[in-house]
Design a protein around this motif. Structure first.
Motif, PDB file in Angstrom:
ATOM      1  N   VAL A   1       5.095   3.257  -0.376  1.00 49.48           N
ATOM      2  CA  VAL A   1       4.847   2.332  -1.483  1.00 49.48           C
ATOM      3  C   VAL A   1       3.972   1.166  -1.011  1.00 49.48           C
ATOM      4  O   VAL A   1       4.176   0.611   0.068  1.00 49.48           O
TER       5      VAL A   1
ATOM      6  N   LEU B   1      12.664  -1.187  -4.477  1.00 46.40           N
ATOM      7  CA  LEU B   1      11.792  -0.012  -4.425  1.00 46.40           C
ATOM      8  C   LEU B   1      12.579   1.293  -4.496  1.00 46.40           C
ATOM      9  O   LEU B   1      12.003   2.372  -4.371  1.00 46.40           O
TER      10      LEU B   1
ATOM     11  N   VAL C   1       1.943   4.364  -5.047  1.00 44.56           N
ATOM     12  CA  VAL C   1       3.086   5.221  -4.732  1.00 44.56           C
ATOM     13  C   VAL C   1       2.533   6.506  -4.145  1.00 44.56           C
ATOM     14  O   VAL C   1       1.859   7.275  -4.835  1.00 44.56           O
TER      15      VAL C   1
END
Length: 570
Positions: free
Chosen positions: A512, A569, A490
């Motif tokens: 990500v 996500l 991340v």
């Protein structure tokens, strides 16, 4: 007799082809083209006076006459050649970063970057840095992911005495910043790891001692980043450096180095490429000199945002680059060689207790995002001397290693380190977090980073105490990627965004699934992946929990994040 009907005019007229203006290609500013006319303000001040020359003015004039006596070209230019950047004036929010003139952002204090090539520090050196921090830098100290230590709140009046103290213990700030060869990354376990392929320290020291501070390479198009490691964990982020020498074993010639060129992240992330060449240890300095010379001579000097080596390599390709290196700079061909093997372990930080090849051990610890203090460094020096040889190493992941520890002293050392906030058995979140300097001190930053990283880590440790997989969280205050946000599980790029009430708040664009090493790939990003700073712990907790619920056996977070729909996500 009357005239017949008029016949159509049959003469044909061929239209002239439209004129195409052939514009002469704009000059790149490359010295190899034969014209050294400076094409921007940075090239002008560098041509007027070498950045290395500002040292004497700092000692003889600026330290005596104070901050207001410093010329603009020295203040925002040449002083970087000696590791000095003005820090951000307090109270200026991130929304004004790009709108203000640099003079309006400057505080009358400096960040000072201390070189530690290879991350190598003795107990005496570490204790000296600690004393400088507590006496001149308000007890500040940050370990960077370039194996430097940065101090803040430095007054120009104190710089000569700081230099005297550092240089008395063989430390320097020479070319720690500026358009120069920056600190050389090296494996923090060079010379001690039992599984090391080859120790690159002699080459690192040869380059540092011969060319750092030499006017031959003190005016490059932009910064030049070097890394040398013979450890199989690939612990120097070779994908993101201008040149890296990575340990390999040649089937005929034995241990040596594979050469990678042209890596860099920032606003145009590009991974380094292999030249396909194997170089023995003793030839590394010569090859380094050839590559940095190509950059000096052929690098693009017209536009600052195109002045890194990665853009030249992208235009030339590795084949042409190697040919120019061999024919014009080395005068001989290089030996073809193999690529590095993929490491068995994804981790590169050397945290924990590990056996050295001499029977002793090293202990690696994880300060949160590299934030320490002079007081902590002083205590660390004491512990390293009490339980080991005093030697300490900095890593390219903002970690610290204590070397040469007697196995019988490990428990006592680990307990002492824990007392000063340095864990040898950190949570995955504490172990995997990186953060740049952020708006607290940096004039380019848009958001706060260090405190945000700590708050997020501590919340995640409280909420997910059993999280059991490697997890990297990189917090960056602007697009320049000092914390390598594009290659994290991340990665967070600081932005100003609107909250639910329409107010401007600090936030992040989320990247990500990035990684370097075995699964090297730039992270995914979309406009929808944004989060406010306040919501960050909730967001990361949500992602981490989904990963635990949905992962396949042995699947890393990065691989999971690349395969799931974007909705997972958010």
């Amino acid at each position: 007799m009357t005239d017949g009907p008029s016949q159509p005019h049959t003469d044909t007229v061929t239209a002239s082809p439209p004129r195409t203006r052939t514009r002469a290609p704009q000059p790149t500013g490359a010295w190899a083209d034969g014209d050294r006319t400076p094409l921007n303000a940075n090239e002008a001040f560098k041509q007027e006076d070498d950045g290395l020359n500002v040292r004497q003015r700092i000692i003889e004039e600026y330290s005596r006459d104070g901050f207001t006596s410093i010329t603009d070209e020295d203040l925002r230019g040449r002083m970087r050649w000696w590791g000095l950047y003005t820090q951000r004036k307090p109270g200026i929010d991130g929304g004004r970063t790009a709108a203000l003139d640099p003079s309006e952002l400057d505080d009358e204090y400096f960040m000072l970057r201390i070189r530690s090539d290879g991350g190598q520090l003795s107990g005496e050196q570490l204790r000296t840095i600690a004393e400088v921090s507590t006496q001149f830098a308000r007890d500040t100290a940050d370990v960077t992911d370039r194996q430097n230590i940065q101090l803040h709140w430095i007054r120009v009046e104190d710089v000569p005495e700081i230099w005297e103290r550092l240089e008395a213990v063989r430390l320097m700030t020479t070319e720690a910043c500026g358009d120069t060869p920056r600190v050389i990354l090296g494996s923090p376990v060079a010379g001690i790891a039992a599984d090391e392929i080859i120790d690159g320290t002699p080459a690192l020291e040869a380059i540092r001692d011969r060319w750092i501070g030499d006017p031959e390479f003190s005016n490059l198009p932009r910064k030049f980043k070097t890394a040398i490691s013979g450890h199989p964990s690939l612990d120097i982020a070779h994908e993101a450096n201008d040149i890296s020498f990575v340990g390999v074993v040649h089937p005929e010639h034995g241990p040596g180095f594979d050469v990678w060129v042209g890596g860099g992240l920032s606003t145009n992330p590009i991974f380094a490429q292999r030249l396909g060449a194997w170089v023995p240890l003793e030839e590394v300095p010569e090859v380094w000199k050839g590559v940095v010379s190509i950059f000096r001579d052929h690098g693009y000097r017209r536009l600052r945002n195109k002045a890194r080596l990665k853009f030249l390599l992208a235009d030339w390709g590795p084949e042409r680059f190697r040919r120019v290196l061999e024919e014009e700079y080395l005068g001989r061909p290089l030996v073809d060689g193999p690529p590095p093997a993929h490491p068995a372990d994804r981790r590169r930080d050397h945290v924990g207790v590990h056996k050295q090849k001499d029977g002793r051990v090293w202990v690696g610890v994880a300060p949160v995002a590299g934030r320490v203090s002079g007081t902590v460094l002083g205590r660390l020096a004491d512990l390293a001397t009490e339980h080991g040889s005093g030697r300490v190493r900095l890593t390219a992941q903002q970690k610290l290693l204590v070397l040469d520890v007697d196995p019988a002293s490990v428990d006592q050392l680990v307990a002492g380190l824990a007392e000063i906030g340095l864990s040898a058995d950190p949570s995955e979140f504490r172990r995997g977090v990186l953060a740049c300097t952020g708006i607290e001190f940096c004039k380019l930053a848009i958001v706060e980073t260090k405190a945000t990283a700590r708050r997020t880590v501590e919340e995640l440790e409280r909420r997910l105490p059993g999280f059991d997989a490697p997890f990297t969280l990189h917090v960056n205050g602007c697009p320049n990627s000092c914390a390598r946000f594009q290659v994290a599980d991340v990665g967070l790029k600081g932005i100003v965004m609107s909250d639910e009430q329409g107010h401007d708040v600090e936030g992040f664009q989320v990247h990500v699934g990035g990684a370097i090493g075995v699964d090297a790939q730039l992270a995914r990003k979309t406009r929808q992946l944004r989060v406010t700073s306040a919501e960050l712990p909730d967001y990361v907790e949500r992602l981490a929990t989904r990963y635990l619920d949905q992962r396949d056996e042995g699947e890393s977070f990065a691989l999971w994040a690349r395969r799931v729909p974007e909705e997972e996500l958010r």
